[in-house]
Design an enzyme around this catalytic site. Structure first.
Site, short mmCIF file in Angstrom:
data_model
loop_
_atom_site.label_atom_id
_atom_site.label_comp_id
_atom_site.label_asym_id
_atom_site.label_seq_id
_atom_site.Cartn_x
_atom_site.Cartn_y
_atom_site.Cartn_z
N HIS A 18 0.88 -1.18 0.00
CA HIS A 18 0.00 0.00 0.00
C HIS A 18 0.92 1.23 0.00
CE1 HIS A 18 -3.65 -2.25 0.41
NE2 HIS A 18 -3.11 -2.95 1.39
N GLU A 35 -1.36 -6.68 -2.42
CA GLU A 35 -2.41 -5.66 -2.25
C GLU A 35 -1.99 -4.30 -2.79
OE1 GLU A 35 -3.77 -5.45 1.84
OE2 GLU A 35 -3.61 -7.62 2.12
N ASP A 45 -1.54 -0.76 -4.12
CA ASP A 45 -2.18 0.46 -4.61
C ASP A 45 -1.26 1.63 -4.31
OD1 ASP A 45 -2.80 0.73 -1.87
OD2 ASP A 45 -4.93 0.33 -2.15
#
Ligand code: G3I
Length: 371
Positions: A239, A268, A270
């Site tokens: 993240h 994950e 982003d």
């Protein structure tokens, strides 16, 4: 059916109109890399003014099927969701994702079995003896992992067990607090018994580069494996934020886990940005974001055992970021209307570069003519 005749597989019936199979992330990827997205539902979505995205938004579902070769239930396999009352399991939503993945020839990453967050009140506030608590975890793991035996290829068995200093979360995490660190090895052993073919992972954030936290995982995984505990992988959530430099030693970090003998994965990804007062992203921010996506993917592509690369949602329409971080957002690779951002093209081009024959296709296939 005539055996031995090779025929291009039929287009999935629900690819968005006008989207060529060759113009997707899953197609661009080299064969040894699964490219995934979280499947949106539960968690922060429950407080929004839209229905559960995975079950409701047909355009979203078409893109999830067309673009990705792996899916991760965003919240639907977490304790509070799947095991809301003692002895009561809510498998419907996860079953639907697993069935969707089967229909679209996608892998599934299971998330997660032992975590300090998103646990149901009955568990966190219950008054259990150590033996009862241990049995609750054992039963949960056998039930959930066993249900999807052969259908979930990687499990995030233990999620976020270290704090930023590389110390075990012995206060926040109910399992570590009540049962001690030995429970981690038990969780891996139980998951392995429930599905011997599943690859079992640790997973965390802020472990992309080499630091105290990722080194704590390195040491723990080394020690557990020396004891014969079935630990097979290390997942870096990634993240990221354009506020901070890209973790330049990400590849070196993944590589040291590779050399330890475990698989690695980006689980994950982003890349959020500052958007004060709801400002629109600037071209410079979008470029920086695209560059971070590209670098994270390249780090994974450069490490032999990094076989799974997942982004935490593919459209800003459903991202957790603005819900969680005020005045930040635009963290995914597509706008709210599913149009592609520079970050999407950065991933696609990087994948094509890595896929044998991909570069030539990029230059000559009609799907890319209007770029
Ligand atoms: O529990 C409260 C509930 O009491 C309250 O009534 C409700 C009102 O909004 O909120 C509930 O908390 C929500 C929580 O999900 C539990 O359902 C939070 O607001 C909401 O922000 C939260 O979102 C999820 C988050 O995990 C929780 O940690 C997101 O949907 C999900 O995308 C996110 O995913 C995590 C990964 O699992 C692990 N790595 C980090 C990643 C991003 O945070």
């Amino acid at each position: 059916m005539i055996l031995g005749v090779s025929k291009a597989p039929a287009a999935p019936p629900d690819r968005p109109p006008g989207l060529a199979k060759q113009d997707t992330l899953r197609w661009a990827a080299p064969k040894n890399l699964y490219v995934g997205s979280a499947a949106a539902g539960g968690g922060h979505h429950e407080a929004q003014d839209y229905p559960d995205p995975f079950t409701y938004d047909t355009e979203y579902r078409k893109l999830l099927a067309a673009e990705f070769s792996s899916v991760t239930p965003e919240n639907q396999l977490k304790w509070e969701f799947v095991h809301p009352e003692r002895g009561v399991y809510n498998f419907g939503p996860a079953d639907e994702i697993v069935e969707f993945a089967r229909r679209h020839n996608q892998k599934v990453r299971g998330h997660t079995l032992l975590w300090h967050s998103q646990n149901p009140a009955w568990l966190e506030e219950g008054d259990f003896t150590d033996e009862e608590l241990r049995e609750i975890l054992r039963e949960h793991i056998f039930t959930v992992v066993g249900r999807y035996k052969g259908q979930i290829h990687q499990w995030d068995v233990a999620n976020e067990i270290f704090d930023g200093n590389g110390n075990l979360r012995t206060q926040e995490n109910i399992w570590l607090r009540e049962l001690g660190p030995g429970i981690i090895a038990d969780a891996f052993r139980w998951a392995h018994e429930a599905d011997p073919k599943a690859e079992l992972f640790f997973n965390d954030y802020s472990v992309e580069g080499i630091n105290a936290k990722s080194t704590a995982y390195y040491n723990l995984i080394r020690d557990l494996r020396a004891q014969g505990v079935p630990v097979h992988g290390f997942g870096v959530q990634a993240h990221l934020s354009t506020r901070w430099p890209f973790p330049a030693d990400m590849q070196a970090n993944l590589q040291r886990f590779d050399e330890l003998g475990v698989a690695t994965a980006v689980t994950e990804l982003d890349v959020r940005m500052d958007l004060p007062g709801g400002a629109a992203p600037t071209p410079a921010q979008l470029q920086q974001q695209a560059d971070y996506y590209r670098q994270a993917l390249q780090a994974c592509l450069n490490v032999a055992g990094c076989g799974s690369f997942t982004i935490w949602g593919f459209t800003d329409k459903y991202s957790w970021v603005p819900v969680f971080f005020p005045d930040q957002g635009a963290a995914t690779v597509m706008w709210e209307n599913f149009e592609r951002k520079p970050a999407y093209y950065a991933l696609q081009d990087t994948l094509l570069e890595a896929r044998p024959g991909g570069k030539a296709l990029r230059e000559h296939h009609p799907a890319y003519a209007d770029r």
